[in-house]
Design a protein around this motif. Structure first.
Motif, PDB file in Angstrom:
ATOM      1  N   LEU A   1      46.952  47.058  35.408  1.00 47.46           N
ATOM      2  CA  LEU A   1      46.214  46.707  36.622  1.00 47.46           C
ATOM      3  C   LEU A   1      44.865  46.177  36.202  1.00 47.46           C
ATOM      4  O   LEU A   1      44.255  46.707  35.270  1.00 47.46           O
ATOM      5  CB  LEU A   1      45.857  47.964  37.411  1.00 47.46           C
ATOM      6  CG  LEU A   1      46.769  48.750  38.303  1.00 47.46           C
ATOM      7  CD1 LEU A   1      45.899  49.827  38.976  1.00 47.46           C
ATOM      8  CD2 LEU A   1      47.386  47.856  39.327  1.00 47.46           C
ATOM      9  N   HIS A   2      44.379  45.146  36.888  1.00 45.21           N
ATOM     10  CA  HIS A   2      42.991  44.725  36.669  1.00 45.21           C
ATOM     11  C   HIS A   2      42.471  44.037  37.924  1.00 45.21           C
ATOM     12  O   HIS A   2      43.231  43.814  38.868  1.00 45.21           O
ATOM     13  CB  HIS A   2      42.872  43.836  35.431  1.00 45.21           C
ATOM     14  CG  HIS A   2      43.631  42.554  35.531  1.00 45.21           C
ATOM     15  ND1 HIS A   2      44.927  42.421  35.123  1.00 45.21           N
ATOM     16  CD2 HIS A   2      43.282  41.343  36.023  1.00 45.21           C
ATOM     17  CE1 HIS A   2      45.352  41.195  35.342  1.00 45.21           C
ATOM     18  NE2 HIS A   2      44.373  40.513  35.905  1.00 45.21           N
ATOM     19  N   PHE A   3      41.195  43.737  37.915  1.00 50.18           N
ATOM     20  CA  PHE A   3      40.532  43.250  39.127  1.00 50.18           C
ATOM     21  C   PHE A   3      39.710  42.000  38.839  1.00 50.18           C
ATOM     22  O   PHE A   3      39.176  41.840  37.741  1.00 50.18           O
ATOM     23  CB  PHE A   3      39.604  44.341  39.681  1.00 50.18           C
ATOM     24  CG  PHE A   3      40.345  45.576  40.112  1.00 50.18           C
ATOM     25  CD1 PHE A   3      40.738  45.743  41.429  1.00 50.18           C
ATOM     26  CD2 PHE A   3      40.678  46.567  39.184  1.00 50.18           C
ATOM     27  CE1 PHE A   3      41.432  46.878  41.826  1.00 50.18           C
ATOM     28  CE2 PHE A   3      41.377  47.710  39.572  1.00 50.18           C
ATOM     29  CZ  PHE A   3      41.749  47.857  40.905  1.00 50.18           C
ATOM     30  N   HIS A   4      39.616  41.129  39.835  1.00 55.65           N
ATOM     31  CA  HIS A   4      38.754  39.944  39.766  1.00 55.65           C
ATOM     32  C   HIS A   4      37.796  39.983  40.954  1.00 55.65           C
ATOM     33  O   HIS A   4      38.192  40.353  42.059  1.00 55.65           O
ATOM     34  CB  HIS A   4      39.577  38.653  39.850  1.00 55.65           C
ATOM     35  CG  HIS A   4      40.565  38.487  38.738  1.00 55.65           C
ATOM     36  ND1 HIS A   4      40.283  37.769  37.591  1.00 55.65           N
ATOM     37  CD2 HIS A   4      41.827  38.947  38.586  1.00 55.65           C
ATOM     38  CE1 HIS A   4      41.349  37.789  36.793  1.00 55.65           C
ATOM     39  NE2 HIS A   4      42.301  38.495  37.362  1.00 55.65           N
ATOM     40  N   ARG A   5      36.565  39.561  40.719  1.00 59.65           N
ATOM     41  CA  ARG A   5      35.578  39.539  41.816  1.00 59.65           C
ATOM     42  C   ARG A   5      34.689  38.318  41.664  1.00 59.65           C
ATOM     43  O   ARG A   5      34.055  38.183  40.603  1.00 59.65           O
ATOM     44  CB  ARG A   5      34.749  40.814  41.768  1.00 59.65           C
ATOM     45  CG  ARG A   5      33.711  40.906  42.847  1.00 59.65           C
ATOM     46  CD  ARG A   5      33.131  42.306  42.897  1.00 59.65           C
ATOM     47  NE  ARG A   5      31.997  42.337  43.791  1.00 59.65           N
ATOM     48  CZ  ARG A   5      30.736  42.366  43.371  1.00 59.65           C
ATOM     49  NH1 ARG A   5      30.447  42.401  42.090  1.00 59.65           N
ATOM     50  NH2 ARG A   5      29.765  42.374  44.244  1.00 59.65           N
TER      51      ARG A   5
ATOM     52  N   MET B   1      43.033  42.501  43.280  1.00 65.22           N
ATOM     53  CA  MET B   1      43.683  43.310  42.249  1.00 65.22           C
ATOM     54  C   MET B   1      44.935  42.599  41.767  1.00 65.22           C
ATOM     55  O   MET B   1      45.677  42.041  42.580  1.00 65.22           O
ATOM     56  CB  MET B   1      44.076  44.672  42.829  1.00 65.22           C
ATOM     57  CG  MET B   1      44.827  45.540  41.829  1.00 65.22           C
ATOM     58  SD  MET B   1      45.328  47.141  42.511  1.00 65.22           S
ATOM     59  CE  MET B   1      46.780  46.673  43.469  1.00 65.22           C
ATOM     60  N   HIS B   2      45.163  42.610  40.467  1.00 63.12           N
ATOM     61  CA  HIS B   2      46.407  42.098  39.894  1.00 63.12           C
ATOM     62  C   HIS B   2      47.179  43.246  39.264  1.00 63.12           C
ATOM     63  O   HIS B   2      46.676  43.915  38.364  1.00 63.12           O
ATOM     64  CB  HIS B   2      46.123  41.024  38.839  1.00 63.12           C
ATOM     65  CG  HIS B   2      45.673  39.732  39.441  1.00 63.12           C
ATOM     66  ND1 HIS B   2      45.034  38.757  38.721  1.00 63.12           N
ATOM     67  CD2 HIS B   2      45.790  39.271  40.715  1.00 63.12           C
ATOM     68  CE1 HIS B   2      44.779  37.733  39.533  1.00 63.12           C
ATOM     69  NE2 HIS B   2      45.215  38.027  40.745  1.00 63.12           N
ATOM     70  N   ALA B   3      48.379  43.485  39.757  1.00 64.34           N
ATOM     71  CA  ALA B   3      49.288  44.464  39.155  1.00 64.34           C
ATOM     72  C   ALA B   3      50.323  43.651  38.389  1.00 64.34           C
ATOM     73  O   ALA B   3      51.219  43.042  38.981  1.00 64.34           O
ATOM     74  CB  ALA B   3      49.927  45.326  40.233  1.00 64.34           C
TER      75      ALA B   3
ATOM     76  N   LEU C   1      49.745  32.960  33.988  1.00 63.75           N
ATOM     77  CA  LEU C   1      48.663  33.911  33.757  1.00 63.75           C
ATOM     78  C   LEU C   1      47.345  33.181  33.997  1.00 63.75           C
ATOM     79  O   LEU C   1      47.273  31.951  33.846  1.00 63.75           O
ATOM     80  CB  LEU C   1      48.717  34.426  32.318  1.00 63.75           C
ATOM     81  CG  LEU C   1      50.003  35.149  31.891  1.00 63.75           C
ATOM     82  CD1 LEU C   1      49.976  35.446  30.388  1.00 63.75           C
ATOM     83  CD2 LEU C   1      50.173  36.446  32.680  1.00 63.75           C
ATOM     84  N   THR C   2      46.285  33.909  34.360  1.00 63.72           N
ATOM     85  CA  THR C   2      44.999  33.246  34.627  1.00 63.72           C
ATOM     86  C   THR C   2      43.977  33.535  33.531  1.00 63.72           C
ATOM     87  O   THR C   2      42.798  33.216  33.679  1.00 63.72           O
ATOM     88  CB  THR C   2      44.429  33.666  36.002  1.00 63.72           C
ATOM     89  OG1 THR C   2      44.073  35.053  35.951  1.00 63.72           O
ATOM     90  CG2 THR C   2      45.426  33.420  37.110  1.00 63.72           C
ATOM     91  N   THR C   3      44.426  34.176  32.446  1.00 61.76           N
ATOM     92  CA  THR C   3      43.585  34.390  31.271  1.00 61.76           C
ATOM     93  C   THR C   3      44.414  34.080  30.031  1.00 61.76           C
ATOM     94  O   THR C   3      45.608  33.776  30.140  1.00 61.76           O
ATOM     95  CB  THR C   3      43.085  35.845  31.179  1.00 61.76           C
ATOM     96  OG1 THR C   3      44.222  36.714  31.205  1.00 61.76           O
ATOM     97  CG2 THR C   3      42.140  36.196  32.312  1.00 61.76           C
TER      98      THR C   3
ATOM     99  N   SER D   1      37.716  36.885  44.570  1.00 60.49           N
ATOM    100  CA  SER D   1      39.160  36.745  44.361  1.00 60.49           C
ATOM    101  C   SER D   1      39.480  35.489  43.563  1.00 60.49           C
ATOM    102  O   SER D   1      38.688  34.537  43.523  1.00 60.49           O
ATOM    103  CB  SER D   1      39.883  36.687  45.708  1.00 60.49           C
ATOM    104  OG  SER D   1      39.621  35.457  46.363  1.00 60.49           O
ATOM    105  N   GLU D   2      40.665  35.468  42.925  1.00 56.10           N
ATOM    106  CA  GLU D   2      41.141  34.257  42.253  1.00 56.10           C
ATOM    107  C   GLU D   2      41.874  33.354  43.236  1.00 56.10           C
ATOM    108  O   GLU D   2      41.624  32.152  43.274  1.00 56.10           O
ATOM    109  CB  GLU D   2      42.078  34.627  41.097  1.00 56.10           C
ATOM    110  CG  GLU D   2      41.348  35.265  39.940  1.00 56.10           C
ATOM    111  CD  GLU D   2      42.009  35.004  38.613  1.00 56.10           C
ATOM    112  OE1 GLU D   2      43.198  35.343  38.468  1.00 56.10           O
ATOM    113  OE2 GLU D   2      41.333  34.465  37.706  1.00 56.10           O
ATOM    114  N   HIS D   3      42.815  33.926  44.009  1.00 56.04           N
ATOM    115  CA  HIS D   3      43.510  33.107  45.007  1.00 56.04           C
ATOM    116  C   HIS D   3      42.605  32.873  46.206  1.00 56.04           C
ATOM    117  O   HIS D   3      41.813  33.749  46.572  1.00 56.04           O
ATOM    118  CB  HIS D   3      44.825  33.779  45.429  1.00 56.04           C
ATOM    119  CG  HIS D   3      45.874  33.661  44.374  1.00 56.04           C
ATOM    120  ND1 HIS D   3      46.065  34.626  43.412  1.00 56.04           N
ATOM    121  CD2 HIS D   3      46.754  32.652  44.100  1.00 56.04           C
ATOM    122  CE1 HIS D   3      47.029  34.220  42.592  1.00 56.04           C
ATOM    123  NE2 HIS D   3      47.457  33.044  42.972  1.00 56.04           N
TER     124      HIS D   3
END
Ligand SMILES: [Zn+2]
Length: 204
Positions: A80-84, A99-101, A153-155, A86-88
């Motif tokens: 699990l991780h988080f972006h702030r 949150m990305h699960a 993937l976004t990374t 949002s990505e979408h």
């Protein structure tokens, strides 16, 4: 992915050399599929997680097994991780946090299903450096409708291996420790990428 073009040398690829199924995207003009909701079954439970900064950002790795079934295939939760923020984006606007699960396919770990949930961190508040270890995962799943598309993937190497499920409804993060941690330690978002010739599907 590294460019082999002689004039580019080892500069990291951007744009032309990358595939055309990249993530995140701006969600709009989706094709409504009435029975799409039947294809998703999320089986999460409360669990203990160990969290570390793994270079691309903080990753919470579960102690137990958590399964998502999508289109008849089982995927197991990897992190699990988080972006702030949002990505979408939704119809041209980003949200507060996401949150990305990340789940890997049980019979082919080179395929992933990421369940993305927009999360609401509430009013500005204290920050916290220490990640919480216990996470009530079901409380972070809103249920209801979602969007589906094939992306990347976004990374890292932006591998185009992800079946994305982006939930429509946000969840409020109730745990103050998790809220405070995400406020300060969430990953930055990658910019939205062209949809190109892909279809974005939506539940009816
Ligand atoms: Zn992510």
């Amino acid at each position: 992915m590294t460019c082999n073009h002689p004039f580019v040398g080892s500069v990291r690829c951007q744009g032309d050399h990358m595939g055309n199924q990249q993530s995140p995207i701006n969600l709009r003009d989706a094709v409504v599929v009435p029975r799409l909701a039947d294809e998703l079954d999320v089986r999460w439970r409360a669990d203990q997680f160990s969290a570390h900064d793994e270079g691309n950002g903080w990753r919470f790795r579960p102690r137990g097994e958590h399964v998502v079934c999508l289109g008849g295939a089982d995927y197991r939760l990897d992190n699990l991780h988080f972006h702030r923020p949002s990505e979408h984006w939704v119809r041209g606007r980003s949200r507060g946090a996401e949150m990305h699960a990340v789940h890997l396919r049980a019979d082919d770990v080179l395929r992933a299903c990421v369940v993305a949930v927009f999360v609401d961190l509430g009013e500005p508040g204290p920050s916290e450096a220490k990640p919480p270890s216990g996470i009530d995962l079901p409380a972070l799943f809103p249920g209801g409708g979602f969007h589906r598309y094939e992306g990347s993937l976004t990374t890292g190497d932006f591998d185009e291996i992800v079946s994305w499920v982006v939930m429509n409804d946000p969840v409020q993060v109730e745990d103050p420790a998790l809220r405070a941690f995400v406020r300060t330690h969430a990953d930055h978002p990658r910019p939205v990428q062209p949809v190109n010739r892909r279809f974005v599907l939506a539940t009816g």
